[in-house]
Design an enzyme around this catalytic site. Sequence first.
Site, PDB file in Angstrom:
ATOM      1  N   GLU A  28       0.809  -1.221   0.000  1.00 51.17           N
ATOM      2  CA  GLU A  28       0.000   0.000   0.000  1.00 51.17           C
ATOM      3  C   GLU A  28       0.843   1.272   0.000  1.00 51.17           C
ATOM      4  OE1 GLU A  28      -3.940  -0.374   2.189  1.00 51.17           O
ATOM      5  OE2 GLU A  28      -2.649  -1.679   3.370  1.00 51.17           O
ATOM      6  N   SER A  39      -6.311  -2.665   1.049  1.00 52.95           N
ATOM      7  CA  SER A  39      -6.516  -2.290  -0.355  1.00 52.95           C
ATOM      8  C   SER A  39      -6.797  -3.496  -1.252  1.00 52.95           C
ATOM      9  CB  SER A  39      -5.316  -1.497  -0.889  1.00 52.95           C
ATOM     10  OG  SER A  39      -5.192  -0.275  -0.201  1.00 52.95           O
ATOM     11  N   GLU A  66     -14.169  -6.023   8.026  1.00 56.68           N
ATOM     12  CA  GLU A  66     -12.900  -5.539   8.573  1.00 56.68           C
ATOM     13  C   GLU A  66     -13.074  -4.112   9.056  1.00 56.68           C
ATOM     14  OE1 GLU A  66     -10.005  -5.602   5.445  1.00 56.68           O
ATOM     15  OE2 GLU A  66     -10.994  -4.023   4.303  1.00 56.68           O
ATOM     16  N   ASN A 118     -10.619  -0.516   9.157  1.00 54.67           N
ATOM     17  CA  ASN A 118      -9.380   0.166   8.794  1.00 54.67           C
ATOM     18  C   ASN A 118      -9.174   1.357   9.722  1.00 54.67           C
ATOM     19  OD1 ASN A 118      -8.893  -1.254   6.067  1.00 54.67           O
ATOM     20  ND2 ASN A 118     -10.975  -0.502   5.886  1.00 54.67           N
ATOM     21  N   SER A 151     -10.820   8.362  -2.233  1.00 52.57           N
ATOM     22  CA  SER A 151     -11.086   7.510  -1.076  1.00 52.57           C
ATOM     23  C   SER A 151     -12.462   7.773  -0.484  1.00 52.57           C
ATOM     24  CB  SER A 151     -10.011   7.708  -0.007  1.00 52.57           C
ATOM     25  OG  SER A 151      -8.739   7.346  -0.496  1.00 52.57           O
TER      26      SER A 151
END
Length: 327
Positions: free
Chosen positions: A15, A165, A287, A289, A298
Site C-alpha cells: 500500500e 486495499s 474488517e 481500517n 477515497s
Amino acid sequence: MKKNIAIIMGGYSSEYGISLMSGDVVFQNLNKEKFNAYKIHILEEKWVLVDENNEEHLVNKNDFSVNLGSHKLTFDCVFNAIHGTPGEDGIMQAYFHLIGIPQTSCDYYQAALTFNKRDLLSVLKPYGIKSATSYYLNKGDKIVAEDIIKKVGLPCFVKANKAGSSFGITKVYQIEEMPEAIKTAFLEDDEILVESFLDGTEVSVGVIQHQGKTKVLPITEIVSENDFFDYSAKYKGEAQEITPARISKVQEQNVVRVAKLAYDTLKMKGYSRSEFIFVGDEPYMLEMNTTPGLTNESILPQQAAAAGISLSELFESAIWQALEEKK
C-alpha cells in the site's frame, strides 16, 4: 504560534503508493496559517523529510527530529497517513508513544488488533457483532481444500489476514482454484483466512472523532463493476461509491449502531472505516481500517464531504484531538 506537523507516509507494504497519495492530500489541505506541514517518508531503507525542492533530510530515529542546516526541527504532532505496516499495525503508534509525540491515529494496541482481521472479528463476536463463517490457515499448515469448502462453502473469499486495499484477495468459485488463491494470499502475509460468501449490499461506514465527539459519517454503498470490491474497483474507478447508501432505515440504524459499538468497545480514537455486508437487515463486519485512504478517490473524504466537513476541517480536527489528549 504555528504547530509543526509531520505527515508520515509510505510504509513497508504493497500500500506504499496509496499512502504517498494520501499523505500528499493531507499536506495540500492542512491550513498553512495554523500549521507548518512536513512530508516524512517512512521507508524500510530510510526515514526522510522530503522538502519543497524534493531534497531528502534524514530523520533522527532517537527523537524523530530533523537537522535542517544548523536548525533542529522537532514536531508537535504526527499525522499518520501510512496504510499497512508500520503505520496501521501499531508499530509507529508504539514508537511515538515511547518518545512522547502525539499522533492522529488510534493507540498501538487497537492498531495491532484491527490490522489482524482474524483477531478483530474474534474480539467483537461476544458483543454480538456478526461476521462470515471463516477458516484459518498459517503458512506451513497442511492444506486440505475439501475441508475448507466443507466449512465455508462456494463461492468463498481467500484473504491475506494482515493486508489492505484488497491485496492478496481472491474470490474462489471452484475447488480447483483454491491452491492458487492461497498462494496469492501468502504472498502478502503468512496468515490467511477463507470466508464464506455473503450475498447482500456492501457498505462502508466511517467513524471519526470530530470536535471532541464520536461521529458516524454518512454511509457509502459499494457497487463494484468487478466480481468484488478489489484494488481496481477501489482505485481505478471501477466501482460506484454511493453516499448516502440506498439502504432501508432499519438497515441504516443497525449498521450505525454496530459501527459505533465496535468503535467504542475497542476504545478507538482518530478515524476508522469499517466494511459490512447486509444479510437481510443485519450487517456482517468484514474488517476495520484505522488509517483509511485519504486520497481524493477515497471513501472517508467522500463521507466527510457529505456530512459538510471539508478536508481541511477533517484533518485539523484529528490534529487538535491528538494534541488535546497529550495534555
